[in-house]
Motif scaffolding. Structure first.
Motif, short mmCIF file in Angstrom:
data_model
loop_
_atom_site.label_atom_id
_atom_site.label_comp_id
_atom_site.label_asym_id
_atom_site.label_seq_id
_atom_site.Cartn_x
_atom_site.Cartn_y
_atom_site.Cartn_z
N PRO A 100 9.16 1.84 -13.17
CA PRO A 100 9.97 0.66 -13.39
C PRO A 100 11.31 0.93 -12.26
CG PRO A 100 9.54 1.12 -15.44
CD PRO A 100 8.95 2.23 -14.56
N THR A 101 11.48 2.06 -11.76
CA THR A 101 12.47 2.31 -10.60
C THR A 101 12.09 1.80 -9.26
OG1 THR A 101 11.55 4.55 -10.11
CG2 THR A 101 13.13 4.47 -11.76
N LYS B 135 9.78 -3.95 -14.01
CA LYS B 135 9.39 -3.47 -15.23
C LYS B 135 8.32 -4.45 -15.93
CE LYS B 135 11.41 -2.09 -19.41
NZ LYS B 135 12.75 -1.84 -20.57
N THR B 136 8.55 -5.70 -16.05
CA THR B 136 7.49 -6.35 -16.53
C THR B 136 5.85 -6.01 -15.90
OG1 THR B 136 9.39 -8.10 -16.74
CG2 THR B 136 6.79 -8.82 -17.14
N VAL B 137 5.99 -6.10 -14.64
CA VAL B 137 4.80 -5.71 -13.88
C VAL B 137 4.10 -4.49 -14.35
CG1 VAL B 137 3.76 -5.29 -11.72
CG2 VAL B 137 5.48 -7.20 -11.98
N VAL B 138 5.12 -3.44 -14.71
CA VAL B 138 4.82 -2.15 -14.96
C VAL B 138 4.14 -2.00 -16.42
CG1 VAL B 138 5.33 0.46 -15.35
CG2 VAL B 138 6.24 -0.80 -13.38
N TRP C 184 0.87 -1.13 -0.08
CA TRP C 184 0.00 0.04 0.08
C TRP C 184 0.92 1.23 0.09
CZ3 TRP C 184 -5.00 0.88 -1.07
CH2 TRP C 184 -5.76 -0.21 -0.89
N GLN C 185 2.13 1.14 0.33
CA GLN C 185 2.84 2.21 0.29
C GLN C 185 3.20 2.87 -1.11
OE1 GLN C 185 6.81 0.91 1.75
NE2 GLN C 185 7.29 0.43 -0.07
N TYR C 186 2.62 2.20 -2.08
CA TYR C 186 3.08 2.56 -3.47
C TYR C 186 1.57 3.07 -3.89
CZ TYR C 186 7.58 -0.17 -3.69
OH TYR C 186 8.52 -0.64 -3.43
N PHE C 187 0.43 3.28 -3.20
CA PHE C 187 -0.50 3.68 -3.84
C PHE C 187 -0.40 4.95 -4.27
CE2 PHE C 187 -4.33 6.22 -2.69
CZ PHE C 187 -5.26 5.84 -3.51
N MET C 188 -0.13 5.89 -3.26
CA MET C 188 0.29 7.47 -3.79
C MET C 188 1.07 7.55 -4.88
SD MET C 188 -2.05 9.61 -2.42
CE MET C 188 -1.09 11.05 -2.87
N THR C 189 2.08 6.73 -4.73
CA THR C 189 3.21 6.90 -6.08
C THR C 189 2.60 6.48 -7.43
OG1 THR C 189 5.02 6.26 -4.41
CG2 THR C 189 5.16 5.98 -6.84
N ILE C 190 1.96 5.26 -7.57
CA ILE C 190 1.12 5.03 -8.64
C ILE C 190 0.08 6.11 -9.12
CG2 ILE C 190 -0.41 3.32 -9.68
CD1 ILE C 190 1.07 1.17 -8.09
N THR C 191 -0.75 6.53 -8.18
CA THR C 191 -1.61 7.56 -8.29
C THR C 191 -1.24 8.81 -9.01
OG1 THR C 191 -3.00 6.54 -6.61
CG2 THR C 191 -3.49 8.89 -7.48
N SER C 192 0.04 9.46 -8.31
CA SER C 192 0.63 10.71 -8.83
C SER C 192 1.35 10.45 -10.22
CB SER C 192 1.42 10.96 -7.59
OG SER C 192 2.59 10.24 -7.34
N GLY D 237 3.91 6.25 -21.76
CA GLY D 237 5.40 6.16 -21.92
C GLY D 237 6.16 6.93 -20.60
N ILE D 238 5.44 7.99 -20.17
CA ILE D 238 5.70 8.56 -18.98
C ILE D 238 5.60 7.56 -17.66
CG2 ILE D 238 5.25 10.37 -17.11
CD1 ILE D 238 6.05 11.72 -19.87
#
Length: 300
Positions: free
Chosen positions: A251-252, A256-259, A212-220, A244-245
């Motif tokens: 991926p950082t 990458k495959t998941v992204v 869940w710590q990636y929730f805001m990251t993915i959204t933003s 593309g963005i």
């Protein structure tokens, strides 16, 4: 109907073309998360519909709730027409008795309010983003937020709008919504980020156990990508630009495959949600008209 048919065929082709790539992915798909992603995406669109109805009322654009819902949902499909012209044409058709000038201005405010909200969300979420994020994204979000908020200030908005109307030899805009209402629209668009972000997050969890710590990251990141995608006027709904963005940033943090496959999946879910809502409101409208016609025939 033609717009709806063209978009439906194009999207089905896009899905068919990408299914082959997705089928090579060997991780199991968690269907429960897929359903949650679709539900929250639809909820986000319904919230945006409510925002549009409130804005249309401020401009005295009157239509029944069903007609407004059908117009708004169909106009979202207009984004898939290069140049985004389809978005305006559908609304001109439904609000046929209203001034096209009012419809265009209301649509412009809807766009600016959503973009201002996106910029603010990106700024607020920067603390969750990795330090590798280029400074240009931070500065672009900050400057864009300032520009959109100033542009929404009624005296400034009327000045530039009337200047544009004079260029095309149209009557100037006499009234504009209050600044309080416009700021409320920005705030409401920020609230949309919660279900929209959940839709994105669960799409990623379909493939990979993301924290869940990636929730805001993915959204933003998606909101930042959407800002860039809007600038690509001739890319239908920003297809290819936004992805593309996302591919450059996420991926950082995430494999990458998941992204790659999650991004393809989110595009499919978002588009299917738009088609679902347009189909739903069109079907209800058709059945209501049929019911009224049957009722008239019985009365005769």
């Amino acid at each position: 109907r033609l717009l709806f048919t063209v978009v439906l065929i194009s999207v089905l082709y896009y899905i068919f073309d990408t299914v082959k790539d997705v089928s090579r992915y060997h991780y199991p798909i968690h269907w429960g998360y897929l359903v949650l992603s679709f539900i929250f995406t639809v909820l986000a669109y319904l919230m945006q519909l409510v925002i549009w109805i409130r804005l249309a009322e401020a401009f005295d654009l009157r239509a029944s709730l069903l007609s407004s819902a059908k117009a708004w949902s169909l106009s979202q499909l207009g984004k898939y027409v290069p140049g985004k012209a389809g978005l305006f044409l559908v609304r001109f058709d439904v609000y046929a008795g209203a001034s096209k000038r009012k419809i265009a201005v209301a649509t412009g405010i809807e766009f600016m309010a959503s973009m201002a909200a996106a910029c603010i969300l990106v700024l607020l979420a920067i603390i969750f983003l990795p330090h590798e994020i280029p400074q240009v994204i931070r500065w672009t979000a900050a400057i864009s937020t300032t520009i959109f908020l100033i542009a929404l200030y009624p005296p400034v908005f009327k000045m530039f709008t009337n200047w544009a109307f004079r260029l095309i030899k149209r009557e100037p805009l006499r009234d504009a919504p209050t600044f309080g209402l416009l700021l409320g629209l920005v705030g409401a668009n920020m609230l949309v980020a919660l279900p929209y972000g959940l839709g994105l997050f669960f799409a990623f969890k379909c493939f990979y156990p993301i924290s869940w710590q990636y929730f805001m990251t993915i959204t933003s990141v998606y909101y930042a990508a959407a800002l860039v995608g809007v600038a690509a006027i001739f890319a239908p709904a920003g297809i290819g630009v936004r992805e593309g963005i996302v591919f450059l940033v996420l991926p950082t943090l995430i494999p990458k495959t998941v992204v790659v496959f999650s991004t393809i999946l989110t595009r499919i879910i978002i588009t299917l949600a738009e088609i679902f809502l347009a189909s739903f409101f069109m079907a209800i409208d058709k059945f209501s008209l049929t019911g009224k016609q049957i009722s008239k025939n019985k009365n005769r």
